[in-house]
Motif scaffolding. Sequence first.
Motif, short mmCIF file in Angstrom:
data_model
loop_
_atom_site.label_atom_id
_atom_site.label_comp_id
_atom_site.label_asym_id
_atom_site.label_seq_id
_atom_site.Cartn_x
_atom_site.Cartn_y
_atom_site.Cartn_z
N LEU A 6 -0.28 -0.40 -3.99
CA LEU A 6 -1.61 -1.01 -4.11
C LEU A 6 -2.46 -0.73 -2.87
O LEU A 6 -3.67 -0.49 -2.98
N LYS A 7 -1.82 -0.73 -1.71
CA LYS A 7 -2.54 -0.38 -0.48
C LYS A 7 -3.02 1.07 -0.53
O LYS A 7 -4.15 1.39 -0.16
N LEU A 8 -2.13 1.96 -1.00
CA LEU A 8 -2.47 3.37 -1.11
C LEU A 8 -3.65 3.56 -2.07
O LEU A 8 -4.58 4.34 -1.79
N GLU A 9 -3.64 2.85 -3.18
CA GLU A 9 -4.73 2.96 -4.15
C GLU A 9 -6.05 2.47 -3.56
O GLU A 9 -7.11 3.05 -3.79
N LYS A 10 -5.98 1.41 -2.76
CA LYS A 10 -7.19 0.81 -2.20
C LYS A 10 -7.73 1.59 -1.01
O LYS A 10 -8.95 1.83 -0.90
N GLU A 11 -6.83 2.04 -0.12
CA GLU A 11 -7.26 2.65 1.15
C GLU A 11 -7.10 4.16 1.17
O GLU A 11 -7.60 4.82 2.09
N ASN A 12 -6.39 4.73 0.19
CA ASN A 12 -6.15 6.17 0.09
C ASN A 12 -5.40 6.74 1.29
O ASN A 12 -5.53 7.93 1.61
N LYS A 13 -4.59 5.92 1.94
CA LYS A 13 -3.78 6.42 3.05
C LYS A 13 -2.67 5.42 3.37
O LYS A 13 -2.79 4.22 3.08
N LEU A 14 -1.61 5.95 3.97
CA LEU A 14 -0.52 5.14 4.51
C LEU A 14 -0.14 5.73 5.86
O LEU A 14 -0.47 6.88 6.17
N THR A 15 0.57 4.95 6.67
CA THR A 15 1.11 5.48 7.92
C THR A 15 2.38 6.28 7.63
O THR A 15 2.96 6.19 6.53
N LYS A 16 2.84 7.03 8.61
CA LYS A 16 4.06 7.80 8.43
C LYS A 16 5.23 6.88 8.09
O LYS A 16 6.03 7.18 7.17
N GLU A 17 5.34 5.76 8.77
CA GLU A 17 6.43 4.83 8.52
C GLU A 17 6.34 4.26 7.10
O GLU A 17 7.36 4.07 6.42
N GLU A 18 5.12 3.96 6.64
CA GLU A 18 4.95 3.44 5.29
C GLU A 18 5.30 4.49 4.24
O GLU A 18 5.92 4.17 3.21
N TRP A 19 4.93 5.74 4.49
CA TRP A 19 5.30 6.81 3.55
C TRP A 19 6.82 6.91 3.43
O TRP A 19 7.35 7.03 2.32
N ILE A 20 7.49 6.87 4.57
CA ILE A 20 8.96 6.99 4.55
C ILE A 20 9.56 5.82 3.77
O ILE A 20 10.47 5.99 2.95
N ARG A 21 9.04 4.62 4.03
CA ARG A 21 9.57 3.43 3.34
C ARG A 21 9.33 3.52 1.84
O ARG A 21 10.22 3.18 1.04
N LEU A 22 8.16 4.00 1.44
CA LEU A 22 7.84 4.08 0.01
C LEU A 22 8.71 5.14 -0.69
O LEU A 22 9.27 4.88 -1.76
N ILE A 23 8.84 6.30 -0.07
CA ILE A 23 9.62 7.38 -0.69
C ILE A 23 11.11 7.00 -0.75
O ILE A 23 11.76 7.16 -1.80
N ASP A 24 11.64 6.47 0.33
CA ASP A 24 13.07 6.12 0.35
C ASP A 24 13.37 4.90 -0.50
O ASP A 24 14.50 4.71 -0.97
N GLY A 25 12.36 4.05 -0.72
CA GLY A 25 12.58 2.83 -1.48
C GLY A 25 12.23 2.95 -2.96
O GLY A 25 12.23 1.95 -3.69
#
Length: 352
Positions: A6-25
């Motif tokens: 939902l954050k990605l949809e709203k802001e169109n970006k994530l931090t590197k740590e958030e990307w890793i957490r999303l992909i691994d999770g």
Amino acid sequence: MKDLILKLEKENKLTKEEWIRLIDGRTPELAEFLFERAREVRHAYYGKDVYIRGLIEFTNYCKNDCYYCGIRKSNHCVSRYRLTEEEILSCCRNGYALGFRTFVLQGGEDLWFTRERMTALIRSIREEFPDCAITLSVGEREKDEYQEYFDAGANRFLLRHETANDAHYRYLHPEELSLQHRKDCLWNLRHIGYQVGSGIMVGSPGQKTEHLAEDLLFLQELQPHMVGIGPFIPHKDTPFREEKAGTLELTLFLLGCVRLMLPKVLMPATTALSTIHPDGRKMGILAGANVVMPNLSPQENRKLYSLYDNKRCMGDEAAEGLALLKTEMEEIGYKIVSARGDALLETEEGKA
């Protein structure tokens, strides 16, 4: 994890740590939620339209020796070919009659096609098909050469960066190739005014989640008009012949992520997707893709453009199989359209 989507949809970006957490999770349930959001965003800008690009693989000669590629210069098992200008124009004529309004000239980095020959070819296509888009996918060139092609009538350029991590790039490519030069090419193309496409191989040898996060951050910075994401598929005549292929599951997940990060992006459901799964293209569209690229090349050449093993190039992957492709898309609620399908510019709103 839904909060990250939902954050990605709203802001169109994530931090590197958030990307890793999303992909691994990621889980199957999370993927379905992602795809729902991706479709919603895709429909807001492009409706249910699927754009077609006519792919013309005009040379399988290449001066490079990338370790993953079936047409690398060291592969002496492949039969090499070059299409003549008249053969290329014939492909365009066939495609135009079928309803294609974008032609994609894709080839290895073949030095026989000098800037003079390429410029003349682009001019010939532009003169005969003034209402069509011309996309080039011919690798790394210097800025002034890109400018000449643009001035001659080319509109778009596809150049996957493949990986944004320098150490990983070194693992996939010989020493004479440089990630920095590849990135410079992409920025030069943007500066000239091309609609620019980049992208990655999913599951390439040595790839880690951290690398994928860096890829997404680079795409976030570049803001390309087009993004190509397909699974790595090994080729029997390369150093990576024994490596495992990338997975359908992770490729689709990343397609959904890119749709939310770059809402207006043009994104193909690639041939590689339909090579690893018979319904791969449908699944790509349902994950957020909005482009398909049937093959317009002469049938006798299609198998010779062998970037990876078992590449699909007939049936619904072929331009002459367009009726089959239309039926496939209708089965999942989408429709093939003949429009050029230009990227939406940053200032434009609404449906293309």
